[in-house]
Design an enzyme around this catalytic site. Sequence first.
Site, PDB file in Angstrom:
ATOM      1  N   GLU A  74      48.786 -71.133  27.752  1.00 58.10           N
ATOM      2  CA  GLU A  74      48.945 -71.073  26.292  1.00 58.10           C
ATOM      3  C   GLU A  74      47.681 -70.690  25.517  1.00 58.10           C
ATOM      4  O   GLU A  74      47.163 -71.462  24.729  1.00 58.10           O
ATOM      5  CB  GLU A  74      49.459 -72.435  25.774  1.00 58.10           C
ATOM      6  CG  GLU A  74      50.843 -72.759  26.279  1.00 58.10           C
ATOM      7  CD  GLU A  74      51.362 -74.109  25.789  1.00 58.10           C
ATOM      8  OE1 GLU A  74      52.575 -74.196  25.534  1.00 58.10           O
ATOM      9  OE2 GLU A  74      50.577 -75.059  25.660  1.00 58.10           O
TER      10      GLU A  74
HETATM   11  C1  TNX Z   1      53.440 -76.730  27.286  1.00 67.22           C
HETATM   12  S1  TNX Z   1      53.294 -76.354  30.128  1.00 67.22           S
HETATM   13  C2  TNX Z   1      52.128 -77.005  27.634  1.00 67.22           C
HETATM   14  C3  TNX Z   1      51.481 -78.203  27.129  1.00 67.22           C
HETATM   15  C4  TNX Z   1      52.382 -79.031  26.281  1.00 67.22           C
HETATM   16  C5  TNX Z   1      53.781 -79.008  26.849  1.00 67.22           C
HETATM   17  C6  TNX Z   1      54.736 -79.870  26.096  1.00 67.22           C
HETATM   18  C7  TNX Z   1      51.864 -76.066  29.800  1.00 67.22           C
HETATM   19  C8  TNX Z   1      51.100 -75.537  30.885  1.00 67.22           C
HETATM   20  N1  TNX Z   1      51.422 -76.282  28.551  1.00 67.22           N
HETATM   21  O1  TNX Z   1      50.321 -77.876  26.419  1.00 67.22           O
HETATM   22  O2  TNX Z   1      51.898 -80.334  26.292  1.00 67.22           O
HETATM   23  O3  TNX Z   1      54.263 -77.689  26.832  1.00 67.22           O
HETATM   24  O4  TNX Z   1      55.976 -79.901  26.695  1.00 67.22           O
END
Ligand code: TNX
Length: 561
Positions: free
Chosen positions: A336
Amino acid sequence: MTVLTGALAYAGMPGAAGAPNTRSTAAVLPPVVPQPESERALKGPGFTIGAETPIIVKSSDPDSREVGRYLGRLLRPATGYDLKVEAGRRDHRPAITLDRGGPKSLGEEGYTLTSRAEGVRLTARGAEGLFRGIQTLRQLLPAAVESPTVQRARWTVAPVHITDKPRYGYRSTMLDVARRFYPVADVKRYIDQAAAYKMNTLHLHLTDDQGWRIAIDALPNLTKAGASTQSGFTGGSWFYTKAQYQEIVAYAKSRFITVVPEIDGPGHTSAAQASVPDINCDDKTIPPYSGFDVKISVVCLRDPQHIANVSKFLTTVMTEVAALTPGPYIHVGGDEVPARPAEEYKAYVQAATSAVQAQGKKVIGWHDLSAGTIPAGSLMQYWGDEDARETIGTAEEHKDILLARKGVAQNASFIMSPADRSYLDMKYDSSTPYGLRWAGYVPVKNAYDWDPTTVTAKPDGTSPVVPANQIAGVEAALWADRAYTGSNELPTSTSQFVEPSVYTDFMAFPRLPAVAEIGWSPKSTHDWTRFSSRLAAQGPRWKAAGIGFYAAPDVPWANGS
Ligand code: TNX
């Protein structure tokens, strides 16, 4: 492979012949989660533990002796017995015998267990297999054994012969101690809960926008500015000292669980950017962040000077984290990141992976990391969901699938943590007070009804992107973005936040055991009806242990549990 020989029904299953220690003519298997590879009900009454029952350890190996003492400590609160741990000797007294002379075929984690009137014998290759077998032994005793106070019960181990070993060698659960800080005692409690379902890895998400949770001596500001926030909280000092982190690692080790620390980047870095000026493009720290968003930050990778600054930062951090971490892996995150040129991301992958390798550790990353060059022997953690699966083989494959392909091409192995199955922070249903639903609701049935080999296959199960021989295992990830009641909205008061253990109990139970079974049990035993009935039998155990689980409507709980 023998599977469920003699199984007519599980005790507690509708139509089953009663509790495991009730005499009956039908062969009734005691319900065990995860389902053992092979299990046979034996005739006869099973073994009853008494105050004088010795725990005999047939080995001089100190780790096996320690596992014997662990069993004694486990049985003590509910039984009130202080069972003696003795060295192995030829002896005909009834006993619980731990024997490390098991066959090679059991591997490190496998065991056999036999319970008859004369005693219980647990055989493995070493301390780890004995420890896993003890987790099964617990479930062969009445549920009251999980109580923290002395209970009146007949402590009979159901008569059974089990041969067991795991399907996958990597069975993990993740705690997000960055969004919500977990005191050491809460982490230990969760370690015990995961160990009871034969998990062998604890992934600690130690850094994120909302907090930096591990002391780094060379960068003290990381735990001044960087640890002053959580999601929804400011003005604290929420981090593990080195001694506390080591205490967690040692506690996990005593439960045969390896800690994998995660230092996330190049995104999810606000806490670091609030602490270290020169990883920002203007060389100034940003304010600490206590909000609830994702994709809000990225370290500066715009020019050679800042890439060098970030590399230096990562080298400092990874050197200290690796020194505290006996396990082979460090997780470098990679998820992300706000849109940036691909070259910047690749520069980060290069910096992070070389900092980890320089410490002799192996790299784990979210599957996103495959966009860069990853070292041989890395593990990619795949977190895509159904939306990605549906695009496999189409002209426009989802980015998660394209990235998985890149990881496969670089010979990575994969940890499967599909968000719509194994994300414990997803709501069960619309009534769940905590959590998110971006990957949909995850009722218990969904947390169980999937297979690692088809997570990256077409919806009909064909054309897997990640081949079966590149799957290392599974993870149940418990994010903490929304660890408060009323999580359909942002919180308006800190009183909405619950204790970490309240959140973990509710979100992880019963779903953590579901994912644990996916990681441990042979695929041939996969069956929702049977699983949900074995799971229902865990309810009284969780009650006895004081675990505030969610009595999910898709599990056939016995009346009154
Ligand atoms: C996605 S999955 C994220 C996290 C969040 C989560 C909440 C991933 C690698 N990153 O930063 O906490 O969704 O569901």
